[in-house]
Motif scaffolding. Structure first.
Motif, PDB file in Angstrom:
ATOM      1  N   THR A  80      41.183  22.866  30.031  1.00 47.59           N
ATOM      2  CA  THR A  80      39.822  23.182  30.144  1.00 47.59           C
ATOM      3  C   THR A  80      39.374  24.120  31.165  1.00 47.59           C
ATOM      4  O   THR A  80      40.187  24.461  32.166  1.00 47.59           O
ATOM      5  N   LEU A  81      38.337  24.578  30.957  1.00 45.99           N
ATOM      6  CA  LEU A  81      37.569  25.490  31.902  1.00 45.99           C
ATOM      7  C   LEU A  81      37.515  24.979  33.391  1.00 45.99           C
ATOM      8  O   LEU A  81      37.926  25.548  34.418  1.00 45.99           O
ATOM      9  N   GLU A  82      37.265  23.460  33.385  1.00 41.87           N
ATOM     10  CA  GLU A  82      37.252  22.863  34.469  1.00 41.87           C
ATOM     11  C   GLU A  82      38.313  22.876  35.478  1.00 41.87           C
ATOM     12  O   GLU A  82      38.377  23.063  36.716  1.00 41.87           O
ATOM     13  N   GLU A  83      39.613  22.496  34.563  1.00 38.21           N
ATOM     14  CA  GLU A  83      40.960  22.452  35.159  1.00 38.21           C
ATOM     15  C   GLU A  83      41.351  23.825  35.688  1.00 38.21           C
ATOM     16  O   GLU A  83      42.124  23.898  36.689  1.00 38.21           O
ATOM     17  N   ASP A  84      40.829  24.892  34.987  1.00 32.36           N
ATOM     18  CA  ASP A  84      41.228  26.245  35.345  1.00 32.36           C
ATOM     19  C   ASP A  84      40.512  26.724  36.793  1.00 32.36           C
ATOM     20  O   ASP A  84      41.321  27.053  37.760  1.00 32.36           O
ATOM     21  N   LEU A  85      39.321  26.163  36.895  1.00 34.04           N
ATOM     22  CA  LEU A  85      38.402  26.506  37.960  1.00 34.04           C
ATOM     23  C   LEU A  85      38.880  25.742  39.182  1.00 34.04           C
ATOM     24  O   LEU A  85      38.801  26.363  40.367  1.00 34.04           O
ATOM     25  N   ILE A  86      39.271  24.603  39.048  1.00 28.80           N
ATOM     26  CA  ILE A  86      39.539  23.600  40.292  1.00 28.80           C
ATOM     27  C   ILE A  86      40.785  24.136  41.006  1.00 28.80           C
ATOM     28  O   ILE A  86      40.972  23.801  42.210  1.00 28.80           O
ATOM     29  N   ASP A 126      29.254  32.481  30.535  1.00 31.63           N
ATOM     30  CA  ASP A 126      29.629  33.211  29.330  1.00 31.63           C
ATOM     31  C   ASP A 126      28.789  34.310  29.138  1.00 31.63           C
ATOM     32  O   ASP A 126      28.132  34.708  29.824  1.00 31.63           O
ATOM     33  N   ASP A 127      28.742  34.916  27.811  1.00 35.24           N
ATOM     34  CA  ASP A 127      28.139  36.158  27.631  1.00 35.24           C
ATOM     35  C   ASP A 127      26.505  36.169  27.882  1.00 35.24           C
ATOM     36  O   ASP A 127      25.918  37.288  27.966  1.00 35.24           O
ATOM     37  N   GLN A 128      26.025  34.815  27.461  1.00 37.89           N
ATOM     38  CA  GLN A 128      24.842  34.743  27.724  1.00 37.89           C
ATOM     39  C   GLN A 128      24.248  34.127  29.379  1.00 37.89           C
ATOM     40  O   GLN A 128      22.930  33.904  29.498  1.00 37.89           O
ATOM     41  N   LEU A 129      25.230  34.623  30.172  1.00 34.01           N
ATOM     42  CA  LEU A 129      24.980  34.197  31.502  1.00 34.01           C
ATOM     43  C   LEU A 129      24.882  32.961  31.583  1.00 34.01           C
ATOM     44  O   LEU A 129      24.229  32.512  32.830  1.00 34.01           O
ATOM     45  N   ASN A 130      25.088  31.846  30.792  1.00 37.69           N
ATOM     46  CA  ASN A 130      25.112  30.286  31.034  1.00 37.69           C
ATOM     47  C   ASN A 130      26.275  30.110  32.203  1.00 37.69           C
ATOM     48  O   ASN A 130      27.446  30.423  31.978  1.00 37.69           O
ATOM     49  N   LEU A 131      25.759  29.440  33.253  1.00 37.16           N
ATOM     50  CA  LEU A 131      26.870  29.261  34.288  1.00 37.16           C
ATOM     51  C   LEU A 131      27.325  27.796  34.219  1.00 37.16           C
ATOM     52  O   LEU A 131      26.905  26.689  33.691  1.00 37.16           O
ATOM     53  N   THR A 132      28.938  27.660  34.428  1.00 37.72           N
ATOM     54  CA  THR A 132      29.576  26.730  34.533  1.00 37.72           C
ATOM     55  C   THR A 132      29.855  26.494  36.160  1.00 37.72           C
ATOM     56  O   THR A 132      30.551  27.330  36.524  1.00 37.72           O
ATOM     57  N   ASP A 133      29.546  25.559  36.720  1.00 37.66           N
ATOM     58  CA  ASP A 133      29.832  25.278  38.183  1.00 37.66           C
ATOM     59  C   ASP A 133      30.193  23.744  38.724  1.00 37.66           C
ATOM     60  O   ASP A 133      29.165  23.013  39.057  1.00 37.66           O
ATOM     61  N   PRO A 134      31.125  23.389  38.189  1.00 34.23           N
ATOM     62  CA  PRO A 134      31.455  22.046  38.249  1.00 34.23           C
ATOM     63  C   PRO A 134      31.758  21.777  39.951  1.00 34.23           C
ATOM     64  O   PRO A 134      31.648  20.436  40.117  1.00 34.23           O
ATOM     65  N   TYR A 135      32.016  22.682  40.722  1.00 32.07           N
ATOM     66  CA  TYR A 135      32.155  22.283  41.933  1.00 32.07           C
ATOM     67  C   TYR A 135      31.217  22.827  42.953  1.00 32.07           C
ATOM     68  O   TYR A 135      31.357  23.115  44.184  1.00 32.07           O
ATOM     69  N   HIS A 136      29.978  22.901  42.555  1.00 34.35           N
ATOM     70  CA  HIS A 136      28.680  23.310  43.481  1.00 34.35           C
ATOM     71  C   HIS A 136      28.883  24.746  44.269  1.00 34.35           C
ATOM     72  O   HIS A 136      28.401  24.536  45.193  1.00 34.35           O
ATOM     73  N   GLY A 137      29.451  25.602  43.423  1.00 31.65           N
ATOM     74  CA  GLY A 137      29.540  26.867  43.997  1.00 31.65           C
ATOM     75  C   GLY A 137      28.303  27.596  44.403  1.00 31.65           C
ATOM     76  O   GLY A 137      27.947  28.071  45.223  1.00 31.65           O
TER      77      GLY A 137
END
Length: 409
Positions: free
Chosen positions: A83-89, A101-112
């Motif tokens: 998953t994306l979260e597993e890659d980011l951790i 993503d391309d629409q600038l939707n942010l995925t921020d599971p670790y509060h960056g």
């Protein structure tokens, strides 16, 4: 298959800074699917591909597991299930562990984003301590973003101390260390890089010669800041403010290493520190396999920087020897960089940052006078071989005497 921008591209966009490098991660795809779409594989350690049209890099989402010592001691696993979260951790800092993503939707599971706003450099997970290179990376980010008010989180500094004490830093290759050091020195606040390394104990492990300068006093009449380590940080700071190249910044960092060898009973004087420091400069150069131009300038600045400061007092013969040492006839740029390093040294003193440095123009004028001595008239007089060299030296000395007389009149 979903594609996200990750890391620095997201971080710098949110900070309102120019985005230079764009890293992309692909979630839900296999190597076979990437190849079928025309992507070209380039990663040896993990699946990285080049886009068939743009040539930009795309990496499959992956996890990692510690399998050995040092920066390279990891086993990577990539599959469509990661998953994306597993890659980011697995990333180093929370501010580098965001995706969009391309629409600038942010995925921020670790509060960056929260840490960006708080100006905090904080590790993502305890796995941070598995990679010793991250000590250097965090110090480099501290140097990059110091002007924006960023500091290292206390708990992250604790992990960096653990890494420094563990001996893991010794497993770093010279090439990887130099890549981080050289990039950090070219940041806007390179002195912060050195200070952070010192604060976590890494400077003592990586460059004990530089660490040894802290707490060593110098004569207050010449150095109001007194402490040699603080002076070195100030010299580095000046080199960045005045946009000096890497060669000059590296020389600025190492120029006073000999002062770390002065016996305490001789403090605050440091007689012949220029010569005692040469072996230390050589050792640091070799440890990190520093590029030749940086090595050479560091050694020359270490040996001759006090000549630069005393330029107007030097005898013409000593001035000629100085110019010859730099091979100013074939390598004029190196002498210009020496002058710059001397000026940074003079400016890197408390309260004297804006003081003029007339030695710079004096040395440039001396080099010009020596270069303007023509060879052709001596050839016409029949000089050749070693006799020509001696005759040329005599004429240059004569030119420097005339220059010195006119310049100091």
């Amino acid at each position: 298959m979903q594609v996200y921008k990750v890391g620095g591209a997201v971080r710098d966009r949110l900070l309102g800074l120019p985005v230079t490098d764009v890293d992309r991660v692909v979630v839900g795809a296999s190597t076979e699917e990437m190849l079928a779409k025309g992507f070209r594989p380039v990663g040896a350690d993990f699946p990285v591909f080049l886009h068939p049209k743009t040539g930009e890099e795309y990496a499959l989402a992956r996890t990692e597991r510690k399998s050995g010592r040092g920066y390279g001691g990891f086993t990577f696993y990539a599959s469509p299930e990661v998953t994306l979260e597993e890659d980011l951790i697995r990333r180093d800092l929370t501010i580098n562990a965001m995706a969009e993503d391309d629409q600038l939707n942010l995925t921020d599971p670790y509060h960056g984003q929260r840490d960006l706003e708080a100006r905090i450099l904080r590790h993502v997970s305890p796995a941070f301590a598995e990679d010793p290179l991250r000590v250097l990376r965090v110090a480099r980010f501290a140097a990059r973003y110091a002007g924006l008010g960023f500091t290292v989180a206390d708990e992250t500094m604790d992990l960096m101390r653990q890494l420094s004490e563990s001996g893991e830093l010794q497993a770093l290759t010279a090439e990887r260390s130099w890549k981080e050091i050289s990039r950090a020195l070219m940041e806007d606040h390179p002195q912060v890089f050195i200070q952070v390394l010192r604060d976590c104990g890494a400077l003592r492990e990586l460059m004990p010669e530089v660490d040894a300068l802290f707490g060593v006093p110098q004569p207050e009449t010449h150095h109001p800041e007194i402490d040699t380590g603080l002076h070195t940080l100030s010299v580095l700071e000046q080199s960045a403010l005045l946009k000096q190249p890497l060669t000059v910044r590296w020389a600025c960092l190492l120029h006073d290493l000999g002062k770390g060898l002065t016996p305490e009973e001789e403090w605050p004087r440091h007689i012949a520190h220029e010569h005692t420091g040469l072996e230390l400069i050589k050792a640091v150069n070799e440890r990190f396999k520093v590029p030749k131009d940086c090595q050479e300038l560091a050694l020359l600045v270490g040996q001759y920087h006090t000549h630069g400061h005393r330029a107007l007092e030097l005898k013409a013969s000593t001035l000629l020897e100085l110019l010859q040492s730099f091979d100013i006839y074939r390598r004029p740029q190196r002498f210009e960089e020496f002058i710059a390093a001397c000026e940074m040294d003079a400016r890197g003193r408390k309260g004297l940052e804006q003081r003029s440095y007339p030695q710079a123009d004096y040395l440039r004028g001396a080099a010009k006078a020596a270069r303007e001595v023509a060879v052709q008239p001596l050839l016409e007089l029949g000089f050749k071989g070693s006799e020509l060299g001696e005759a040329l030296k005599r004429e240059r000395l004569k030119a420097l005497k005339a220059y010195k007389e006119a310049a100091t009149a």
